[in-house]
Motif scaffolding. Structure first.
Motif, mmCIF file in Angstrom:
data_model
loop_
_atom_site.group_PDB
_atom_site.id
_atom_site.type_symbol
_atom_site.label_atom_id
_atom_site.label_comp_id
_atom_site.label_asym_id
_atom_site.label_seq_id
_atom_site.Cartn_x
_atom_site.Cartn_y
_atom_site.Cartn_z
ATOM 1 N N ILE A 1 5.909 14.899 -0.529
ATOM 2 C CA ILE A 1 6.447 13.796 -1.331
ATOM 3 C C ILE A 1 6.493 14.247 -2.802
ATOM 4 N N ASP A 2 7.573 13.859 -3.520
ATOM 5 C CA ASP A 2 7.791 14.394 -4.863
ATOM 6 C C ASP A 2 6.959 13.754 -5.963
ATOM 7 N N ARG A 3 6.851 12.445 -5.930
ATOM 8 C CA ARG A 3 6.074 11.799 -6.995
ATOM 9 C C ARG A 3 5.473 10.498 -6.482
ATOM 10 N N ALA A 4 4.635 9.871 -7.317
ATOM 11 C CA ALA A 4 3.870 8.721 -6.827
ATOM 12 C C ALA A 4 3.841 7.582 -7.827
ATOM 13 N N ILE A 5 3.644 6.390 -7.289
ATOM 14 C CA ILE A 5 3.456 5.196 -8.111
ATOM 15 C C ILE A 5 2.163 4.533 -7.663
ATOM 16 N N LEU A 6 1.266 4.302 -8.614
ATOM 17 C CA LEU A 6 0.036 3.573 -8.312
ATOM 18 C C LEU A 6 0.121 2.197 -8.960
ATOM 19 N N LEU A 7 0.101 1.163 -8.140
ATOM 20 C CA LEU A 7 0.004 -0.197 -8.659
ATOM 21 C C LEU A 7 -1.489 -0.492 -8.698
ATOM 22 N N GLU A 8 -2.052 -0.298 -9.884
ATOM 23 C CA GLU A 8 -3.502 -0.231 -9.968
ATOM 24 C C GLU A 8 -4.148 -1.604 -10.047
ATOM 25 N N THR A 9 -5.113 -1.827 -9.159
ATOM 26 C CA THR A 9 -5.843 -3.093 -9.124
ATOM 27 C C THR A 9 -7.321 -2.804 -9.364
ATOM 28 N N ASP A 10 -8.105 -3.891 -9.401
ATOM 29 C CA ASP A 10 -9.546 -3.694 -9.571
ATOM 30 C C ASP A 10 -10.221 -3.421 -8.229
ATOM 31 N N GLY A 11 -9.423 -3.292 -7.178
ATOM 32 C CA GLY A 11 -10.010 -2.963 -5.881
ATOM 33 C C GLY A 11 -10.256 -4.178 -5.008
ATOM 34 N N SER A 12 -10.112 -5.385 -5.587
ATOM 35 C CA SER A 12 -10.294 -6.576 -4.755
ATOM 36 C C SER A 12 -9.063 -6.738 -3.867
ATOM 37 N N GLU A 13 -9.218 -7.561 -2.831
ATOM 38 C CA GLU A 13 -8.164 -7.633 -1.833
ATOM 39 C C GLU A 13 -6.999 -8.520 -2.284
ATOM 40 N N TRP A 14 -5.786 -8.023 -2.117
ATOM 41 C CA TRP A 14 -4.589 -8.807 -2.404
ATOM 42 C C TRP A 14 -3.999 -9.256 -1.075
ATOM 43 N N ASP A 15 -3.529 -10.497 -1.007
ATOM 44 C CA ASP A 15 -2.912 -10.902 0.252
ATOM 45 C C ASP A 15 -1.489 -10.360 0.334
ATOM 46 N N SER A 16 -0.860 -10.568 1.493
ATOM 47 C CA SER A 16 0.452 -9.951 1.732
ATOM 48 C C SER A 16 1.508 -10.419 0.742
ATOM 49 N N MET A 17 1.454 -11.699 0.367
ATOM 50 C CA MET A 17 2.472 -12.224 -0.550
ATOM 51 C C MET A 17 2.346 -11.571 -1.916
ATOM 52 N N ALA A 18 1.119 -11.449 -2.389
ATOM 53 C CA ALA A 18 0.897 -10.849 -3.697
ATOM 54 C C ALA A 18 1.270 -9.366 -3.673
ATOM 55 N N THR A 19 0.921 -8.696 -2.587
ATOM 56 C CA THR A 19 1.236 -7.276 -2.464
ATOM 57 C C THR A 19 2.742 -7.072 -2.453
ATOM 58 N N ALA A 20 3.422 -7.875 -1.645
ATOM 59 C CA ALA A 20 4.879 -7.737 -1.535
ATOM 60 C C ALA A 20 5.535 -7.982 -2.889
ATOM 61 N N ALA A 21 5.084 -9.015 -3.599
ATOM 62 C CA ALA A 21 5.680 -9.338 -4.900
ATOM 63 C C ALA A 21 5.522 -8.171 -5.871
ATOM 64 N N ALA A 22 4.358 -7.541 -5.850
ATOM 65 C CA ALA A 22 4.116 -6.419 -6.766
ATOM 66 C C ALA A 22 5.004 -5.226 -6.396
ATOM 67 N N ILE A 23 5.197 -5.007 -5.094
ATOM 68 C CA ILE A 23 6.049 -3.884 -4.675
ATOM 69 C C ILE A 23 7.505 -4.143 -5.086
ATOM 70 N N VAL A 24 7.930 -5.397 -4.925
ATOM 71 C CA VAL A 24 9.300 -5.760 -5.320
ATOM 72 C C VAL A 24 9.504 -5.488 -6.815
ATOM 73 N N GLU A 25 8.524 -5.882 -7.607
ATOM 74 C CA GLU A 25 8.609 -5.632 -9.056
ATOM 75 C C GLU A 25 8.745 -4.132 -9.338
ATOM 76 N N ALA A 26 7.944 -3.351 -8.617
ATOM 77 C CA ALA A 26 7.965 -1.897 -8.838
ATOM 78 C C ALA A 26 9.310 -1.303 -8.445
ATOM 79 N N VAL A 27 9.890 -1.791 -7.350
ATOM 80 C CA VAL A 27 11.193 -1.277 -6.910
ATOM 81 C C VAL A 27 12.260 -1.630 -7.955
ATOM 82 N N ARG A 28 12.165 -2.838 -8.496
ATOM 83 C CA ARG A 28 13.131 -3.250 -9.539
ATOM 84 C C ARG A 28 12.962 -2.397 -10.797
#
Ligand SMILES: Cc1cc2nc3c(=O)[nH]c(=O)nc-3n(C[C@H](O)[C@H](O)[C@H](O)COP(=O)(O)OP(=O)(O)OC[C@H]3O[C@@H](n4cnc5c(N)ncnc54)[C@H](O)[C@@H]3O)c2cc1C
Lengths: 254, 324
Positions: free
Chosen positions: A79-106
């Protein structure tokens, strides 16, 4: 062809899962970390797609700073490069995770990278939410085929297969598209030493995502009740074979 | 009311839906609400009648000329329209590939949370659900919010029970407004699985091999044992990772779930991601060189020793017996 693959850092649990005293986490002090086998296959698929057609592959994870380990593991495989959506390590639910990924893709789009293929594992190994990729696909208005075990790209379209009742179900969608992968789609390669060395120098974008979600809240974790049996040791070595046959006869399987 | 999505493949009922209805009826009874069901596509109309025995008082028949085969987004949109018109308190499906997929789309389209693979539910606001993690190796208690509550029911956890609904079964035919986009993901073709050998998930006896088998050739004696017992061969992920067996043979969290009368686990240590796949086995016999291997605590019988010595002798003994 640009490919994004999303992975999640999870503990490599052994024969038993041990919980912390407050029952909100797995005791990971003595454990290593990995990603789901589904995701290992998704990473391999991303590398193969880009090897075959050029373009770039990007691995993304949402997790604590130490999850860079899983990003480097993926980059060691090509894989060529990476994106870390950095959290404090606490658990994110699926909705929050998906929203953050969508933001990153945008944000990638704004920075000039559009993905033709977005790959996920079929479900996260730990939480097993079965929905983040579908939520991402919906928010980005992309088609999503889940649980695939075969992917072929042809003239801007993808033919994906998954196991259904009585055989393979074939889906055809135009790109860009989201796919969730099941283990078995390929046999992932092992990292090479040069691959590992290169991975150390590949770029990791760090982003602090906004957290919105929390509508499915974990209260506590529990070990399922399980019968622990004391195996009846029939003997040692081949001498025990006649005893096994007796058992098989008793059970009526021979 | 509580709404259950019945899963079917071109009119063939997925039995898992009956587990879901049993679960849903229990919740509906506690809330003193009716249990209703939704069948998508005309091809499934014939299933409606049979649902009353499981407590369903009303079936919503979703009819649309393009709903002749599975299309996850079109199925989800059909459910979303029923949510708007019927206002269920909870919507459920089975925790199968399709059930989880459709409810995830429903969750995305309504911006509601979804709890996958629940084993228990305590109504209230929020609902308190128990759901499986790690493919069943761990349980989670969670609070689920939303109007309606969206959840799927973990497969093989709820014993199916009948419970007849009183009165006449009411049928409600609806035609959703579906557009091309709702059909962009759909099955365009089917390919039958080949292979006439006993399938892993249906086999009465499964002979499993792990890293201890050592090579793909090492599986020869296990293949022979399985053939002698008219069973199937399975394996651990350590084996598929090495390319010794195809992934279709893998048992566990990311492989097959087996439920044979007897599982013979050879050279497998017993990692939780493996044993979660053979929980359904009635009896486990372990052949392992290590008397401390964790899999022994899941087994009824064990032989301590080198599988390459034990299995060939066992095969010879079985052949001797068969020749008698
Ligand atoms: C998220 C996740 C999902 C996973 N999904 C799966 C899954 O679906 N299925 C799965 O199997 N694993 C899965 N794994 C991997 C799992 O954790 C273990 O790594 C794997 O099951 C180990 O396989 P094994 O028991 O064959 O190998 P090992 O753990 O290496 O055990 C080998 C065993 O063979 C015995 N042995 C060695 N030589 C001999 C001999 N000559 N005769 C007799 N015994 C011998 C040893 O004593 C030992 O007990 C998953 C892991 C993760 C993190």
């Amino acid at each position: 062809m640009n490919v994004l693959v999303c992975v999640k850092r999870v503990p490599s649990t052994g024969a038993k899962i041990v919980l912390t005293e407050n029952q909100r986490e797995i005791e990971t002090r003595y454990l290593g970390f990995t990603v789901s086998p589904h995701e290992e296959c998704a990473v391999e698929e991303a590398v193969r797609l880009v090897e075959a057609r050029g373009g770039a592959s990007v691995v993304l994870t949402l997790g604590p700073e130490v999850a860079v380990e899983q990003l480097r593991d993926s980059m060691a495989l090509g894989i060529d490069r990476a994106i870390l959506l950095e959290t404090d390590g606490s658990e994110w639910d699926s909705m929050a995770t998906a929203a953050a990924i969508v933001e990153a893709v945008r944000a990638q789009h704004d920075a000039g990278t559009d993905f033709d293929v977005l790959l996920f594992g079929n479900e996260a190994a730990d939480t097993g939410g079965y929905q983040a990729p579908i939520r991402v696909a919906h928010a980005l208005n992309l088609p999503c085929v889940s649980g695939i075990k075969s992917l072929e790209i042809k003239d801007g379209a993808a033919i994906a297969k998954r196991e259904g009742p009585g055989g393979w179900e074939v889906f055809e969608v135009s790109l860009p598209a989201v796919f969730t992968v099941k283990e078995g789609i390929n046999l992932p390669r092992y990292p090479s030493l040069p691959g590992r060395l290169k991975a150390k120098k590949k770029p990791v974008d760090r982003i602090e995502p906004q957290r919105n979600g929390g509508k499915l809240k974990m209260v506590k974790l529990m070990n399922p009740k399980e019968e622990v049996s004391q195996a009846d040791v029939l003997g040692e070595g081949p001498g025990a074979a006649p005893k096994i046959v007796e058992i098989l006869k008793e059970m009526g399987v021979v | 009311m509580i709404l259950g999505l019945i899963e079917h493949d071109r009119g063939m009922l997925n039995e898992m839906s009956l587990e879901m209805l049993t679960f849903g009826r229990d919740l509906a009874n506690r809330l003193n609400l009716p249990l209703e069901a939704v069948l998508i596509g005309e091809g499934a109309n014939a299933l409606a009648e049979g649902l009353q025995a499981y407590g369903v008082s009303k079936v919503h028949l979703v009819q649309h000329p393009r709903l002749d085969d599975y299309a996850p987004e079109a199925w989800a949109q059909s459910v979303v329209e029923l949510i708007e018109s019927e206002k269920p308190q909870a919507v459920m499906a089975s925790g199968t590939d399709r059930g989880n997929e459709v409810l995830a789309y429903v969750g995305a389209r309504t911006n509601l949370p979804m709890a996958a693979n629940c084993t228990e539910v305590e109504p209230g606001d929020p609902y308190t659900v128990t759901r499986v993690r790690w493919g069943g190796s761990l349980l989670e208690e969670a609070h689920l919010t939303g109007e309606p509550k969206l959840l799927t029911v973990a497969p093989f956890m709820i014993p199916v029970e009948e419970g007849e609904a009183a009165g006449e079964l009411v049928l409600n035919t609806v035609t959703p407004a579906l557009d091309d986009k709702d059909f962009r993901v759909r099955v365009v073709e089917r390919v039958k699985s080949t292979g006439d050998t006993v399938s892993l998930t249906d086999a009465r006896v499964v002979v499993g091999g792990g890293r201890g088998v050592g090579s793909s050739e090492g599986f020869e004696s296990l293949d022979e044992l399985a053939a002698l017992l008219e069973g199937a061969v399975g394996c651990s992920r350590a084996v598929t990772n090495q390319g010794w067996r195809p992934h279709a043979d893998q048992i566990g969290q990311t492989g097959a779930r087996i439920a044979p009368d007897l599982y013979i686990a050879c050279g497998i240590s017993g990692a939780i991601q493996h044993t979660v796949g053979c929980k359904g086995a009635k009896q486990i016999l372990v052949i392992n060189a290590d008397p401390e291997a964790p899999i022994l605590s899941k087994a009824g019988y064990a032989v301590i020793g080198d599988l390459h010595e034990v299995v060939p002798v066992l095969n010879a003994e079985i052949k001797k017996l068969k020749n008698q």
